[in-house]
Every structure is written in C-alpha cells, then in structure tokens.
Design a protein around this motif. Structure first.
Motif, short mmCIF file in Angstrom:
data_model
loop_
_atom_site.label_atom_id
_atom_site.label_comp_id
_atom_site.label_asym_id
_atom_site.label_seq_id
_atom_site.Cartn_x
_atom_site.Cartn_y
_atom_site.Cartn_z
N LYS A 153 -63.50 -43.93 3.38
CA LYS A 153 -64.38 -42.80 3.13
C LYS A 153 -65.79 -42.96 3.70
CE LYS A 153 -62.07 -41.46 -1.18
NZ LYS A 153 -62.23 -41.24 -2.65
N CYS A 154 -66.24 -44.18 3.86
CA CYS A 154 -67.59 -44.37 4.41
C CYS A 154 -67.61 -43.98 5.88
CB CYS A 154 -68.05 -45.81 4.21
SG CYS A 154 -67.19 -47.05 5.24
N GLY A 155 -68.79 -43.80 6.43
CA GLY A 155 -68.91 -43.38 7.82
C GLY A 155 -68.26 -44.35 8.79
N ALA A 156 -68.39 -45.65 8.52
CA ALA A 156 -67.81 -46.66 9.41
C ALA A 156 -66.29 -46.55 9.43
CB ALA A 156 -68.25 -48.05 8.96
N CYS A 157 -65.69 -46.39 8.25
CA CYS A 157 -64.23 -46.23 8.17
C CYS A 157 -63.78 -44.96 8.89
CB CYS A 157 -63.77 -46.18 6.72
SG CYS A 157 -63.62 -47.79 5.91
N GLN A 158 -64.49 -43.87 8.65
CA GLN A 158 -64.08 -42.60 9.23
C GLN A 158 -64.14 -42.63 10.75
OE1 GLN A 158 -65.41 -38.95 7.59
NE2 GLN A 158 -64.84 -39.50 5.50
N GLU A 159 -65.19 -43.25 11.28
CA GLU A 159 -65.31 -43.34 12.74
C GLU A 159 -64.20 -44.23 13.31
OE1 GLU A 159 -68.89 -43.99 15.96
OE2 GLU A 159 -68.55 -45.53 14.46
N ARG A 160 -63.90 -45.31 12.60
CA ARG A 160 -62.81 -46.19 13.04
C ARG A 160 -61.47 -45.46 13.05
NH1 ARG A 160 -61.40 -52.30 12.06
NH2 ARG A 160 -59.11 -52.24 12.22
N LEU A 161 -61.17 -44.78 11.94
CA LEU A 161 -59.90 -44.05 11.85
C LEU A 161 -59.80 -42.96 12.91
CD1 LEU A 161 -59.70 -43.80 7.96
CD2 LEU A 161 -58.04 -44.98 9.44
N GLU A 162 -60.93 -42.33 13.18
CA GLU A 162 -60.97 -41.30 14.22
C GLU A 162 -60.64 -41.90 15.59
OE1 GLU A 162 -64.86 -39.42 15.71
OE2 GLU A 162 -64.15 -38.00 14.20
N ALA A 163 -61.17 -43.09 15.86
CA ALA A 163 -60.90 -43.76 17.14
C ALA A 163 -59.42 -44.10 17.29
CB ALA A 163 -61.75 -45.02 17.26
N PHE A 164 -58.81 -44.58 16.22
CA PHE A 164 -57.38 -44.89 16.28
C PHE A 164 -56.55 -43.63 16.46
CE2 PHE A 164 -58.56 -49.08 14.76
CZ PHE A 164 -57.59 -49.89 15.32
N GLU A 165 -56.92 -42.58 15.75
CA GLU A 165 -56.18 -41.31 15.87
C GLU A 165 -56.27 -40.77 17.29
OE1 GLU A 165 -56.05 -36.83 13.83
OE2 GLU A 165 -57.52 -38.32 13.16
N GLU A 166 -57.47 -40.83 17.88
CA GLU A 166 -57.65 -40.29 19.22
C GLU A 166 -56.95 -41.14 20.28
OE1 GLU A 166 -61.88 -39.77 19.59
OE2 GLU A 166 -61.87 -37.95 18.36
N ASN A 167 -56.64 -42.39 19.94
CA ASN A 167 -55.87 -43.25 20.85
C ASN A 167 -54.38 -43.24 20.53
OD1 ASN A 167 -57.42 -45.09 22.91
ND2 ASN A 167 -58.78 -44.97 21.13
N ASN A 168 -53.98 -42.40 19.53
CA ASN A 168 -52.58 -42.30 19.12
C ASN A 168 -51.99 -43.66 18.74
OD1 ASN A 168 -52.28 -39.43 19.64
ND2 ASN A 168 -52.37 -39.96 21.82
N VAL A 169 -52.80 -44.44 18.02
CA VAL A 169 -52.40 -45.77 17.57
C VAL A 169 -52.68 -45.86 16.07
CG1 VAL A 169 -52.83 -48.26 17.79
CG2 VAL A 169 -52.91 -46.81 19.81
N THR A 170 -51.82 -46.57 15.35
CA THR A 170 -52.01 -46.75 13.91
C THR A 170 -52.95 -47.91 13.64
OG1 THR A 170 -49.79 -45.92 13.43
CG2 THR A 170 -50.86 -47.21 11.71
N ASP A 171 -53.96 -47.68 12.80
CA ASP A 171 -54.89 -48.74 12.41
C ASP A 171 -54.12 -49.77 11.57
OD1 ASP A 171 -56.95 -50.32 11.44
OD2 ASP A 171 -58.24 -48.64 10.94
N PRO A 172 -54.19 -51.04 11.91
CA PRO A 172 -53.45 -52.06 11.16
C PRO A 172 -54.07 -52.42 9.81
CG PRO A 172 -54.71 -53.11 12.90
CD PRO A 172 -54.84 -51.63 13.12
N LEU A 173 -55.29 -51.96 9.52
CA LEU A 173 -55.90 -52.27 8.23
C LEU A 173 -55.27 -51.44 7.12
CD1 LEU A 173 -59.76 -52.64 8.86
CD2 LEU A 173 -57.95 -54.37 8.91
N VAL A 174 -55.34 -51.98 5.90
CA VAL A 174 -54.85 -51.28 4.72
C VAL A 174 -56.03 -50.59 4.05
CG1 VAL A 174 -53.75 -51.52 2.47
CG2 VAL A 174 -53.02 -52.96 4.38
N TYR A 175 -55.85 -49.31 3.73
CA TYR A 175 -56.93 -48.51 3.16
C TYR A 175 -56.63 -48.13 1.70
CZ TYR A 175 -59.07 -48.02 7.73
OH TYR A 175 -59.68 -48.28 8.93
N GLU A 176 -57.69 -47.91 0.95
CA GLU A 176 -57.56 -47.49 -0.45
C GLU A 176 -57.03 -46.07 -0.57
OE1 GLU A 176 -61.26 -50.16 -2.26
OE2 GLU A 176 -61.50 -48.00 -1.94
N CYS A 177 -57.29 -45.26 0.45
CA CYS A 177 -56.85 -43.87 0.39
C CYS A 177 -56.25 -43.43 1.72
CB CYS A 177 -58.04 -42.97 0.05
SG CYS A 177 -59.38 -43.02 1.24
#
Length: 219
Positions: free
Chosen positions: A195-219
C-alpha cells in the motif's frame, strides 16, 4: 585490471539493478550500504545476502546517530508511513532531510580511499516528483562538486537517472536478475504492505513488464 567503482547499495530493487549493471559493465564493485535508522532495515539484510552470494566487497555503515539531526521523516521517526501512489503529495513525509547528499559524500570519501573513479547511484525519474535529491540538477551539481572536492576526481554516475522504475526492471529482467533478493516496502514488517508508495511503484513496474513480483504481500 577492472576499474573500481563504489555502488551505493540499499538492498532495494533499484540499487540491486545498479549493482548488477556495474558488474555487467565489468567493474570491480565495492558495495556500500547505510544503516541510518530506517524502519525498513530489512533491505540491509537483502543487501548483505546478495553481496555474499556475489562474493563482492561490502560494507554496512551505521550512521544512525545522525537521526538526531534528521527529524520529521516517516522513514526514521514515529510517523505513519503514508499510503497511496508515489507521486502523491503525502509521500513527501518519506523525505529524509539531505539524506542523499550525506550518503553520496560518504561514498565519495570511500571511493577516494579505495581508488575508485565512480560512485554508482540509483536515482531514477520516478523519484523526481517527491525527492529533490534524486533530480538531475542535484546529481549534476553533486557531480561537479565531487570532481573537485579531493585531489582525486570522483564521478557521480546514475545510469537510470532519466528512466522509470519500469525501465529499470526491464533492464534487470534482461540481465536475468532475481528480485526476490530485494526489499522495497517502507514498512519494516515480515511481508511487504502493498500500500505504501514504494510498494505501489514496484508492483506497477512488474505489471508493466508482465512479470509477477516474487515478494509476498500482505494484501
């Protein structure tokens, strides 16, 4: 002999990519991490693990005492980490006063001591809206100073200064990097908050690269 460089290495995905970019460029890397009292100190554990695996020189320097001078940031004070997009106005609470000038100055001193001609630094265009010390004009002025601050000139080199986090990840994917060895979340919990800005920007980068982020998230 390979050219020596110092890489400011937080343990986050940007500096992880920068570290590997320096290795890919054929540099002899001296990785430098800082404990400045950040609540997301988990990133330093990632940094140590990666450097051990890569068998590169790595120093983790405790400068947390300077927090007496760096009040007011949600990264170091008892202030809630804001949620929302990275470019939102409330993200300004994550600014640590003068942090990158301090870290770059220490990295340049280290570079002089080991005979390195460059300090690699992971600022990118996504940082520009909120963080003044990640903007091109700051990096250029710091570079100008660091070229004359010692008898030995040291260049501040920011390979991703003008590109987005998405583009950084694209380059990392092309290098075959494993981003499970990084930490981005500003909260210092076991799982990334998402939910924080850093997480959201990271998730956005993975989505735009069509790759799944390997980290585990709370939500």
């Amino acid at each position: 002999m390979a050219e020596k460089v110092v890489v400011i290495y937080s343990g986050g995905m940007d500096s992880f990519t920068v570290l590997n970019r320096a290795l890919k460029d054929g540099k002899e890397v001296y990785a430098l991490s800082f404990d400045y009292g950040q609540r997301h100190v988990k990133e330093l554990e990632c940094a140590s693990h990666v450097c051990k695996d890569l068998k590169i020189n790595h120093k983790v320097i405790d400068i947390s005492a300077i927090n007496q001078l760096l009040a007011g940031s949600s990264l170091t004070d008892d202030i809630d980490i804001p949620e929302g997009h990275y470019e939102a106005e409330n993200m300004k609470s994550t600014v640590v006063p003068n942090r990158n000038m301090v870290l770059l100055s220490l990295a340049v001193a280290y570079a002089v001591s080991v005979g390195a001609g460059q300090v690699y630094y992971g600022a990118h265009s996504g940082d520009h809206a909120i963080y003044p010390d990640c903007r091109p004009e700051f990096v250029q002025k710091m570079n100008d100073v660091c070229m004359i601050a010692n008898y030995e000139s040291v260049e501040i080199f920011s390979p991703y200064l003008d590109v987005s986090k998405t583009a950084i990840l694209t380059d990392g994917i092309a290098m075959g990097l494993d981003y499970s060895n990084t930490w981005t979340c500003y909260n210092g919990r076991n799982k990334a908050c998402g939910k924080c800005g850093a997480c959201q920007e990271r998730l956005e980068a993975f989505e735009e690269n069509n790759v799944t982020d390997p980290l585990v998230y709370e939500c």
